[in-house]
Write a protein that holds these residues in place. Structure first.
Motif, PDB file in Angstrom:
ATOM      1  N   ARG A 114      -6.254 -28.998 -43.392  1.00 35.66           N
ATOM      2  CA  ARG A 114      -6.868 -29.218 -42.174  1.00 35.66           C
ATOM      3  C   ARG A 114      -7.219 -27.666 -41.428  1.00 35.66           C
ATOM      4  O   ARG A 114      -6.385 -26.715 -41.557  1.00 35.66           O
ATOM      5  CB  ARG A 114      -6.499 -30.280 -41.275  1.00 35.66           C
ATOM      6  N   ALA A 115      -8.011 -27.768 -40.601  1.00 33.37           N
ATOM      7  CA  ALA A 115      -8.242 -26.578 -39.969  1.00 33.37           C
ATOM      8  C   ALA A 115      -7.985 -26.747 -38.307  1.00 33.37           C
ATOM      9  O   ALA A 115      -8.432 -25.961 -37.503  1.00 33.37           O
ATOM     10  CB  ALA A 115      -9.744 -26.181 -39.960  1.00 33.37           C
ATOM     11  N   LEU A 116      -7.451 -27.797 -38.077  1.00 32.70           N
ATOM     12  CA  LEU A 116      -7.168 -28.046 -36.542  1.00 32.70           C
ATOM     13  C   LEU A 116      -6.274 -26.821 -35.962  1.00 32.70           C
ATOM     14  O   LEU A 116      -6.710 -26.640 -34.760  1.00 32.70           O
ATOM     15  CB  LEU A 116      -6.361 -29.182 -36.359  1.00 32.70           C
ATOM     16  N   HIS A 117      -5.497 -26.293 -36.221  1.00 28.53           N
ATOM     17  CA  HIS A 117      -4.648 -25.204 -36.133  1.00 28.53           C
ATOM     18  C   HIS A 117      -5.554 -23.832 -35.910  1.00 28.53           C
ATOM     19  O   HIS A 117      -4.993 -22.879 -35.332  1.00 28.53           O
ATOM     20  CB  HIS A 117      -3.383 -24.752 -36.824  1.00 28.53           C
ATOM     21  N   ARG A 118      -6.859 -23.720 -36.485  1.00 26.82           N
ATOM     22  CA  ARG A 118      -7.670 -22.741 -36.244  1.00 26.82           C
ATOM     23  C   ARG A 118      -8.695 -22.605 -35.380  1.00 26.82           C
ATOM     24  O   ARG A 118      -9.418 -21.880 -34.877  1.00 26.82           O
ATOM     25  CB  ARG A 118      -8.201 -22.287 -37.569  1.00 26.82           C
ATOM     26  N   ARG A 119      -9.122 -24.242 -34.713  1.00 24.76           N
ATOM     27  CA  ARG A 119      -9.956 -24.190 -33.791  1.00 24.76           C
ATOM     28  C   ARG A 119      -9.481 -24.179 -32.407  1.00 24.76           C
ATOM     29  O   ARG A 119      -8.326 -24.512 -31.717  1.00 24.76           O
ATOM     30  CB  ARG A 119     -10.288 -25.776 -33.666  1.00 24.76           C
ATOM     31  N   ALA A 120     -10.244 -23.032 -31.815  1.00 28.46           N
ATOM     32  CA  ALA A 120      -9.969 -22.588 -30.479  1.00 28.46           C
ATOM     33  C   ALA A 120      -9.716 -23.428 -29.428  1.00 28.46           C
ATOM     34  O   ALA A 120      -8.547 -23.663 -28.550  1.00 28.46           O
ATOM     35  CB  ALA A 120     -11.006 -21.394 -30.071  1.00 28.46           C
ATOM     36  N   GLY A 121     -10.623 -24.476 -29.169  1.00 27.44           N
ATOM     37  CA  GLY A 121     -10.359 -25.734 -28.497  1.00 27.44           C
ATOM     38  C   GLY A 121      -9.259 -26.414 -28.605  1.00 27.44           C
ATOM     39  O   GLY A 121      -8.672 -26.822 -27.392  1.00 27.44           O
ATOM     40  N   VAL A 122      -8.765 -26.752 -29.722  1.00 25.60           N
ATOM     41  CA  VAL A 122      -7.409 -27.440 -29.875  1.00 25.60           C
ATOM     42  C   VAL A 122      -6.304 -26.491 -29.387  1.00 25.60           C
ATOM     43  O   VAL A 122      -5.425 -26.932 -28.731  1.00 25.60           O
ATOM     44  CB  VAL A 122      -7.282 -27.888 -31.289  1.00 25.60           C
ATOM     45  N   ARG A 123      -6.387 -25.226 -29.733  1.00 32.66           N
ATOM     46  CA  ARG A 123      -4.995 -24.299 -29.479  1.00 32.66           C
ATOM     47  C   ARG A 123      -5.106 -24.213 -27.896  1.00 32.66           C
ATOM     48  O   ARG A 123      -4.085 -24.189 -27.274  1.00 32.66           O
ATOM     49  CB  ARG A 123      -5.331 -22.977 -30.036  1.00 32.66           C
ATOM     50  N   TRP A 124      -6.454 -24.093 -27.201  1.00 30.52           N
ATOM     51  CA  TRP A 124      -6.343 -23.906 -25.663  1.00 30.52           C
ATOM     52  C   TRP A 124      -5.858 -25.214 -24.900  1.00 30.52           C
ATOM     53  O   TRP A 124      -5.107 -25.318 -24.073  1.00 30.52           O
ATOM     54  CB  TRP A 124      -7.727 -23.584 -25.263  1.00 30.52           C
ATOM     55  N   ALA A 125      -6.204 -26.495 -25.715  1.00 27.65           N
ATOM     56  CA  ALA A 125      -5.730 -27.715 -24.954  1.00 27.65           C
ATOM     57  C   ALA A 125      -4.080 -27.854 -25.097  1.00 27.65           C
ATOM     58  O   ALA A 125      -3.627 -28.465 -24.336  1.00 27.65           O
ATOM     59  CB  ALA A 125      -6.328 -28.954 -25.892  1.00 27.65           C
ATOM     60  N   ALA A 126      -3.808 -27.277 -26.470  1.00 33.51           N
ATOM     61  CA  ALA A 126      -2.251 -27.446 -26.660  1.00 33.51           C
ATOM     62  C   ALA A 126      -1.482 -26.403 -25.664  1.00 33.51           C
ATOM     63  O   ALA A 126      -0.434 -26.901 -25.244  1.00 33.51           O
ATOM     64  CB  ALA A 126      -1.922 -27.220 -28.106  1.00 33.51           C
ATOM     65  N   LEU A 127      -2.119 -25.559 -25.622  1.00 29.41           N
ATOM     66  CA  LEU A 127      -1.515 -24.507 -24.619  1.00 29.41           C
ATOM     67  C   LEU A 127      -1.452 -25.106 -23.232  1.00 29.41           C
ATOM     68  O   LEU A 127      -0.374 -24.856 -22.534  1.00 29.41           O
ATOM     69  CB  LEU A 127      -2.100 -23.148 -24.484  1.00 29.41           C
ATOM     70  N   ALA A 128      -2.566 -25.639 -22.689  1.00 30.71           N
ATOM     71  CA  ALA A 128      -2.655 -26.327 -21.217  1.00 30.71           C
ATOM     72  C   ALA A 128      -1.805 -27.453 -21.235  1.00 30.71           C
ATOM     73  O   ALA A 128      -0.964 -27.433 -20.246  1.00 30.71           O
ATOM     74  CB  ALA A 128      -4.086 -26.692 -21.055  1.00 30.71           C
ATOM     75  N   VAL A 129      -1.674 -28.127 -22.253  1.00 36.07           N
ATOM     76  CA  VAL A 129      -0.512 -29.267 -22.160  1.00 36.07           C
ATOM     77  C   VAL A 129       0.843 -28.576 -22.262  1.00 36.07           C
ATOM     78  O   VAL A 129       1.825 -28.954 -21.306  1.00 36.07           O
ATOM     79  CB  VAL A 129      -0.484 -30.373 -23.342  1.00 36.07           C
ATOM     80  N   PHE A 130       1.416 -27.525 -22.944  1.00 41.77           N
ATOM     81  CA  PHE A 130       2.668 -26.845 -23.180  1.00 41.77           C
ATOM     82  C   PHE A 130       3.098 -26.410 -21.676  1.00 41.77           C
ATOM     83  O   PHE A 130       3.880 -26.531 -21.178  1.00 41.77           O
ATOM     84  CB  PHE A 130       2.618 -26.040 -24.202  1.00 41.77           C
ATOM     85  N   VAL A 131       1.987 -25.649 -21.051  1.00 43.51           N
ATOM     86  CA  VAL A 131       2.120 -25.210 -19.654  1.00 43.51           C
ATOM     87  C   VAL A 131       2.379 -26.052 -18.727  1.00 43.51           C
ATOM     88  O   VAL A 131       3.227 -25.798 -17.796  1.00 43.51           O
ATOM     89  CB  VAL A 131       1.142 -23.972 -19.381  1.00 43.51           C
ATOM     90  N   ALA A 132       1.612 -26.938 -18.683  1.00 44.76           N
ATOM     91  CA  ALA A 132       1.825 -28.265 -17.686  1.00 44.76           C
ATOM     92  C   ALA A 132       2.994 -28.806 -17.630  1.00 44.76           C
ATOM     93  O   ALA A 132       3.785 -29.072 -16.710  1.00 44.76           O
ATOM     94  CB  ALA A 132       0.637 -29.396 -17.929  1.00 44.76           C
TER      95      ALA A 132
END
Length: 145
Positions: free
Chosen positions: A96-114
């Motif tokens: 799959r390409a979820l790990h390459r999608r910028a929106g998914v990575r930004w969302a993951a980063l936001a969750v991680f930071v919060a």
């Protein structure tokens, strides 16, 4: 009980061996896995797991409450990062390409930071955990969530 009790030494050895095994595995994955996404995911997962185990070694070896809590919080942060490395690995390994999608990575980063900020600001709000030293079965950090 003194720090050199058999159960203490077993805990220390298990986490040290796990850390070494994970970090060696990450190095091996970085050198030998040919698919870039899988390589990054696997190396990230093993690195984060190894660093978490090292943080736990730090918790066990630290002499005072403040340093033990600092290592514990570092372990919480790195340990939570393993979730995202695992998801990256799953996405890449399954094609799959979820790990390459910028929106998914930004969302993951936001969750991680919060979540990480909630954990790391626990000293101010005290809503995530409390910690104290315990002497049974050996001197260690007792965490109450």
């Amino acid at each position: 009980m003194p720090l050199g009790t058999p159960s203490y030494l077993i805990y220390l050895a298990v986490f040290a061996v796990a850390a070494a095994g994970c970090l060696v595995g990450a190095w091996w994955a970085h050198r030998r896995v040919s698919l870039p996404g899988v390589r990054r995911g696997l190396a990230g997962l093993l690195s984060a797991s190894g660093l978490w185990a090292l943080c736990h070694v730090g918790v066990l070896l630290s002499p005072g409450l403040g340093l033990k809590v600092a290592f514990y919080e570092a372990g919480l942060t790195v340990g939570f990062g393993t979730v995202f490395a695992w998801l990256w690995l799953c996405s890449a390994y399954s094609g799959r390409a979820l790990h390459r999608r910028a929106g998914v990575r930004w969302a993951a980063l936001a969750v991680f930071v919060a979540v990480t900020l909630t954990k790391l600001t626990n000293r101010w709000h005290g809503l995530y955990f409390s910690a104290e030293l315990s002497a049974v079965p050996f001197r260690h950090l007792e965490v109450d969530h």
